[in-house]
Motif scaffolding. Sequence first.
Motif, mmCIF file in Angstrom:
data_model
loop_
_atom_site.group_PDB
_atom_site.id
_atom_site.type_symbol
_atom_site.label_atom_id
_atom_site.label_comp_id
_atom_site.label_asym_id
_atom_site.label_seq_id
_atom_site.Cartn_x
_atom_site.Cartn_y
_atom_site.Cartn_z
ATOM 1 N N ILE A 248 34.197 6.944 -10.302
ATOM 2 C CA ILE A 248 34.923 7.100 -8.664
ATOM 3 C C ILE A 248 34.900 8.338 -8.267
ATOM 4 C CG2 ILE A 248 37.210 7.372 -9.962
ATOM 5 C CD1 ILE A 248 38.608 5.888 -7.669
ATOM 6 N N THR A 249 34.571 8.417 -7.185
ATOM 7 C CA THR A 249 34.596 10.132 -6.558
ATOM 8 C C THR A 249 34.841 9.964 -5.226
ATOM 9 O OG1 THR A 249 33.243 12.022 -6.371
ATOM 10 C CG2 THR A 249 32.150 10.060 -5.804
ATOM 11 N N THR A 250 35.252 11.329 -4.587
ATOM 12 C CA THR A 250 35.478 11.551 -3.146
ATOM 13 C C THR A 250 34.429 12.662 -2.702
ATOM 14 O OG1 THR A 250 37.723 10.756 -3.273
ATOM 15 C CG2 THR A 250 37.153 12.153 -1.215
ATOM 16 N N ASP A 251 33.772 12.281 -1.659
ATOM 17 C CA ASP A 251 32.844 13.413 -1.303
ATOM 18 C C ASP A 251 33.351 14.326 -0.418
ATOM 19 O OD1 ASP A 251 32.765 12.397 1.140
ATOM 20 O OD2 ASP A 251 30.838 11.462 0.995
ATOM 21 N N ASP A 252 32.761 15.343 0.107
ATOM 22 C CA ASP A 252 33.163 16.527 1.141
ATOM 23 C C ASP A 252 33.594 15.890 2.140
ATOM 24 O OD1 ASP A 252 32.622 17.879 -1.122
ATOM 25 O OD2 ASP A 252 31.208 19.170 -0.268
ATOM 26 N N ALA A 253 33.008 14.816 2.811
ATOM 27 C CA ALA A 253 33.424 14.454 3.932
ATOM 28 C C ALA A 253 34.512 13.311 3.960
ATOM 29 C CB ALA A 253 32.456 13.350 4.845
ATOM 30 N N GLY A 254 35.277 13.112 2.493
ATOM 31 C CA GLY A 254 36.401 12.332 2.557
ATOM 32 C C GLY A 254 36.202 10.881 2.137
ATOM 33 N N LYS A 255 34.912 10.551 2.087
ATOM 34 C CA LYS A 255 34.402 9.185 1.624
ATOM 35 C C LYS A 255 34.879 8.992 0.057
ATOM 36 C CE LYS A 255 30.796 9.511 4.994
ATOM 37 N NZ LYS A 255 29.403 9.526 5.180
ATOM 38 N N THR A 256 35.593 8.001 -0.215
ATOM 39 C CA THR A 256 35.585 7.728 -1.613
ATOM 40 C C THR A 256 34.977 6.277 -2.046
ATOM 41 O OG1 THR A 256 37.973 8.608 -1.400
ATOM 42 C CG2 THR A 256 37.572 7.309 -3.296
ATOM 43 N N TYR A 257 34.320 6.736 -3.155
ATOM 44 C CA TYR A 257 33.427 5.509 -3.698
ATOM 45 C C TYR A 257 33.941 4.949 -4.871
ATOM 46 C CZ TYR A 257 30.193 6.833 0.043
ATOM 47 O OH TYR A 257 29.659 7.433 1.199
ATOM 48 N N LEU A 258 34.145 3.778 -5.321
ATOM 49 C CA LEU A 258 34.307 3.235 -6.481
ATOM 50 C C LEU A 258 33.238 2.463 -7.079
ATOM 51 C CD1 LEU A 258 37.570 1.010 -7.207
ATOM 52 C CD2 LEU A 258 35.161 0.187 -7.636
ATOM 53 N N PHE A 259 32.864 2.678 -8.125
ATOM 54 C CA PHE A 259 31.713 2.132 -8.859
ATOM 55 C C PHE A 259 31.958 0.992 -10.035
ATOM 56 C CE2 PHE A 259 30.333 5.797 -6.861
ATOM 57 C CZ PHE A 259 29.153 5.713 -6.501
ATOM 58 N N SER A 260 31.406 -0.210 -10.134
ATOM 59 C CA SER A 260 31.811 -1.085 -10.970
ATOM 60 C C SER A 260 30.395 -1.944 -11.220
ATOM 61 C CB SER A 260 33.036 -1.954 -10.897
ATOM 62 O OG SER A 260 33.272 -2.644 -11.883
#
Length: 429
Positions: A248-260
């Motif tokens: 899981i991560t949040t990029d500099d643009a504020g987009k949060t990604y969850l991976f599974s």
Amino acid sequence: ESFLLILNFVCSSQSPPVESMEQIQEDASLPDRCAGIEFDAITPDEKGNTFFFKGAHLWKGFAGPAVLSNESFKELDDIHHIGHVDAAFRMHNKDNLDDHDHIYFFLDDKVFSYYNHTLEDGYPKGIQDDFPGVPTHLDAAVECPQGECMTDSVLFFKGNDVHVYDISTKAVKTKQWSHLPVCTAAFRWLEHYYCFHGNNFTRFHPVSGEVNGTYPKDARNYFMRCPNFGHGAGHKVPKCSETKLDAITTDDAGKTYLFSGPNYMRLDTRRDGLHGFQITRTWKEVTQGVDAVFSYDNKIYLIKGDQIYIYKGAAHYTLIEGYPKTLKEELGIEGTVDAAFVCPNEHIVHIIQDGNRMRDVDLTATPRVINRDVPLPISPIDAALCGADGINLFKGSEYYNYESAMILAMGRIRAIPKPVTSAMIGCED
């Protein structure tokens, strides 16, 4: 187009009970979008609910029966001479909150502005009053925020002409996209753009109009729930108690990604619906899932095995030339990675390996080497995220919160585990 789970994470507010799918067919007087319909307009509202318009009716969300438009937008009726609409879009203009997130409807030579489903004072107006240089009797319209277009803009479609309206300067540039079908509706969804024509759609680039992939495609497979149509039929949102993240991560643009597994989900799009996609849809070179992901300096780092892929962050990610590289080359570490995170406005990547070791690497250093190696009180860790609420370490269906990386590194007592919730990752409580 890898919409494997496209309608399976739709917010419950947009999804009716299953039995309502059967009830749709009971009223023959209502239009049935599952029979194949050419929409007049498609737009989200300020809450993220998507509306599909046809004649005097609309559909709210990706499932459910048609209702009269004036039940949601009361002035959309024959008395006010707006029994249908030619085009519609939701304004993106954060520099002017009087307009931002307002819905604009177009009919003939008039424009109507709504907010919170209420027609604003002074409307309708002539299209030229609000959008000088934009033609009348439009076919479709869609917003295009800066970063996806050069500036905050609106694309207005009429025949094969696309009139690009700059919201700030009010300048209009007209392009001819003869390779696109004539769009009767246009829709921006999760930073991608769709031209609807007949019961099909074609995805296009909002600046060049370029079409990549095999199109047209039947909208019933992607933008609505219909019997005998769709991808991932029968898939259910996982229960929170059964959740297991890979990263899981949040990029500099504020987009949060969850991976599974082979899929990822954008968590910051909750307003417009949570949806799962294949990882290769956005990071096409990463074909075997991920072990860990972190974001730094407008780039996103995806780790799988001993390889690291670095992508430039923008509206769409681009793999940096020369990658993937080995973890040894890029970060000075060896072995597989369990999780990784970088805290906002910092330049240290905290890498969790071997179940319970946290190794810190300064991303500004050359060469990059491990400058701290400490044990953790929790093992093993599936994923980690650092944000305004501190650091969350995910282990199965639970997470552990620490106030800072320093407290995590110095602590010897395990934090109290808390259950992962729907509000955090969109699972089912």
